[in-house]
Design a protein around this motif. Structure first.
Motif, PDB file in Angstrom:
ATOM      1  N   LEU A   1      46.892 -15.351  16.071  1.00 13.28           N
ATOM      2  CA  LEU A   1      46.285 -14.346  16.982  1.00 13.28           C
ATOM      3  C   LEU A   1      45.407 -15.046  17.915  1.00 13.28           C
ATOM      4  O   LEU A   1      45.608 -14.444  19.205  1.00 13.28           O
ATOM      5  CB  LEU A   1      45.618 -13.317  16.247  1.00 13.28           C
ATOM      6  N   ASN A   2      44.832 -16.166  17.798  1.00 11.18           N
ATOM      7  CA  ASN A   2      44.223 -16.635  18.942  1.00 11.18           C
ATOM      8  C   ASN A   2      45.133 -17.318  19.838  1.00 11.18           C
ATOM      9  O   ASN A   2      44.723 -17.243  20.821  1.00 11.18           O
ATOM     10  CB  ASN A   2      43.176 -17.565  18.259  1.00 11.18           C
TER      11      ASN A   2
ATOM     12  N   GLU B   1      46.771 -14.560  22.051  1.00 10.93           N
ATOM     13  CA  GLU B   1      45.886 -14.001  22.974  1.00 10.93           C
ATOM     14  C   GLU B   1      45.908 -15.079  24.277  1.00 10.93           C
ATOM     15  O   GLU B   1      46.032 -14.594  25.219  1.00 10.93           O
ATOM     16  CB  GLU B   1      44.367 -13.707  22.488  1.00 10.93           C
ATOM     17  N   THR B   2      45.573 -16.221  23.965  1.00  9.88           N
ATOM     18  CA  THR B   2      45.718 -17.461  24.943  1.00  9.88           C
ATOM     19  C   THR B   2      46.957 -17.235  25.712  1.00  9.88           C
ATOM     20  O   THR B   2      46.984 -17.319  26.858  1.00  9.88           O
ATOM     21  CB  THR B   2      45.586 -18.787  24.301  1.00  9.88           C
TER      22      THR B   2
ATOM     23  N   PHE C   1      49.017 -14.906  25.830  1.00 11.33           N
ATOM     24  CA  PHE C   1      49.401 -13.494  26.750  1.00 11.33           C
ATOM     25  C   PHE C   1      48.453 -13.623  27.879  1.00 11.33           C
ATOM     26  O   PHE C   1      48.889 -13.201  29.093  1.00 11.33           O
ATOM     27  CB  PHE C   1      48.784 -12.329  25.816  1.00 11.33           C
ATOM     28  N   GLU C   2      47.250 -14.136  28.000  1.00 11.67           N
ATOM     29  CA  GLU C   2      46.489 -14.499  29.028  1.00 11.67           C
ATOM     30  C   GLU C   2      47.098 -15.340  30.197  1.00 11.67           C
ATOM     31  O   GLU C   2      47.085 -14.969  31.287  1.00 11.67           O
ATOM     32  CB  GLU C   2      45.125 -15.099  28.667  1.00 11.67           C
TER      33      GLU C   2
ATOM     34  N   HIS D   1      45.072  -6.593  30.518  1.00  7.03           N
ATOM     35  CA  HIS D   1      43.963  -7.653  29.804  1.00  7.03           C
ATOM     36  C   HIS D   1      43.143  -6.948  28.752  1.00  7.03           C
ATOM     37  O   HIS D   1      43.179  -7.376  27.622  1.00  7.03           O
ATOM     38  CB  HIS D   1      43.331  -8.526  30.714  1.00  7.03           C
TER      39      HIS D   1
ATOM     40  N   ALA E   1      44.996  -5.448  26.076  1.00  4.67           N
ATOM     41  CA  ALA E   1      45.654  -6.267  25.143  1.00  4.67           C
ATOM     42  C   ALA E   1      44.293  -6.958  24.193  1.00  4.67           C
ATOM     43  O   ALA E   1      44.526  -7.075  23.043  1.00  4.67           O
ATOM     44  CB  ALA E   1      46.293  -7.564  25.769  1.00  4.67           C
ATOM     45  N   ASN E   2      43.236  -7.070  24.815  1.00  5.53           N
ATOM     46  CA  ASN E   2      42.321  -7.438  24.028  1.00  5.53           C
ATOM     47  C   ASN E   2      41.771  -6.787  22.926  1.00  5.53           C
ATOM     48  O   ASN E   2      41.059  -7.110  21.911  1.00  5.53           O
ATOM     49  CB  ASN E   2      40.901  -7.848  24.842  1.00  5.53           C
TER      50      ASN E   2
ATOM     51  N   LEU F   1      44.303  -6.826  20.092  1.00  8.45           N
ATOM     52  CA  LEU F   1      44.402  -8.126  19.677  1.00  8.45           C
ATOM     53  C   LEU F   1      43.187  -8.108  18.409  1.00  8.45           C
ATOM     54  O   LEU F   1      42.957  -8.622  17.469  1.00  8.45           O
ATOM     55  CB  LEU F   1      44.631  -9.427  20.368  1.00  8.45           C
ATOM     56  N   SER F   2      42.008  -7.832  19.028  1.00  5.42           N
ATOM     57  CA  SER F   2      40.676  -7.611  18.378  1.00  5.42           C
ATOM     58  C   SER F   2      40.682  -6.610  17.124  1.00  5.42           C
ATOM     59  O   SER F   2      40.405  -6.905  15.871  1.00  5.42           O
ATOM     60  CB  SER F   2      39.520  -7.362  19.250  1.00  5.42           C
TER      61      SER F   2
ATOM     62  N   ARG G   1      43.024  -8.571  14.591  1.00  7.15           N
ATOM     63  CA  ARG G   1      42.299  -9.718  13.965  1.00  7.15           C
ATOM     64  C   ARG G   1      41.297  -9.065  13.188  1.00  7.15           C
ATOM     65  O   ARG G   1      41.038  -9.577  11.799  1.00  7.15           O
ATOM     66  CB  ARG G   1      41.533 -10.314  14.955  1.00  7.15           C
TER      67      ARG G   1
END
Length: 128
Positions: A33-34, A37-38, A40-41, A88, A91-92, A95-96, A99
């Motif tokens: 997932l980390n 996230e990167t 996706f950014e 953004h 998505a954060n 994803l959080s 996680r």
């Protein structure tokens, strides 16, 4: 009635998929997932650059010709940046939450997930 070879050909892949799902849920999902996230950014930044570049070129040409930018240019740029920021943040948030949910899955939860995926693979031909 099924022969032992047919049963073995059905059960072995299901057990392998179940074991792979257990490992994925237990140890690999949170670090992956980390990276998601990167990635996706980076992808979102590339999309924003692609959307803003024509406006940048147009504004630059306008300034060379008339000395000032078109009035809608800043509005378009602000709208694109606001949309990118909202995407953004969404998505954060997602994803959080993922996680957090994955960090709460223990051995039992991962075993249940692996067992359900194995059962799903075994029952797939009978469902469709």
């Amino acid at each position: 009635m099924s022969t032992p070879n047919e049963l073995l050909r059905a059960i072995v892949p299901a057990l392998l998929v179940g074991a792979a799902c257990y490992v994925l849920l237990r140890w690999l999902a949170t670090p992956l997932l980390n990276h998601v996230e990167t990635g996706f950014e980076y992808a979102l930044n590339l999309i924003v650059i692609g959307l803003l570049f024509p406006e940048y070129c147009w504004t630059r040409a306008q300034r060379r010709v008339s000395g000032h930018a078109a009035p809608f240019a800043y509005t378009y740029g602000d709208a694109v940046c606001a949309l990118a920021s909202a995407t953004h943040q969404c998505a954060n948030t997602v994803l959080s939450a993922l996680r957090e949910a994955l960090s709460r899955i223990g051995n039992r939860g991962a075993l249940c997930g692996g067992g359900l995926s194995a059962a799903g693979l075994l029952l797939w031909p009978y469902v469709w």
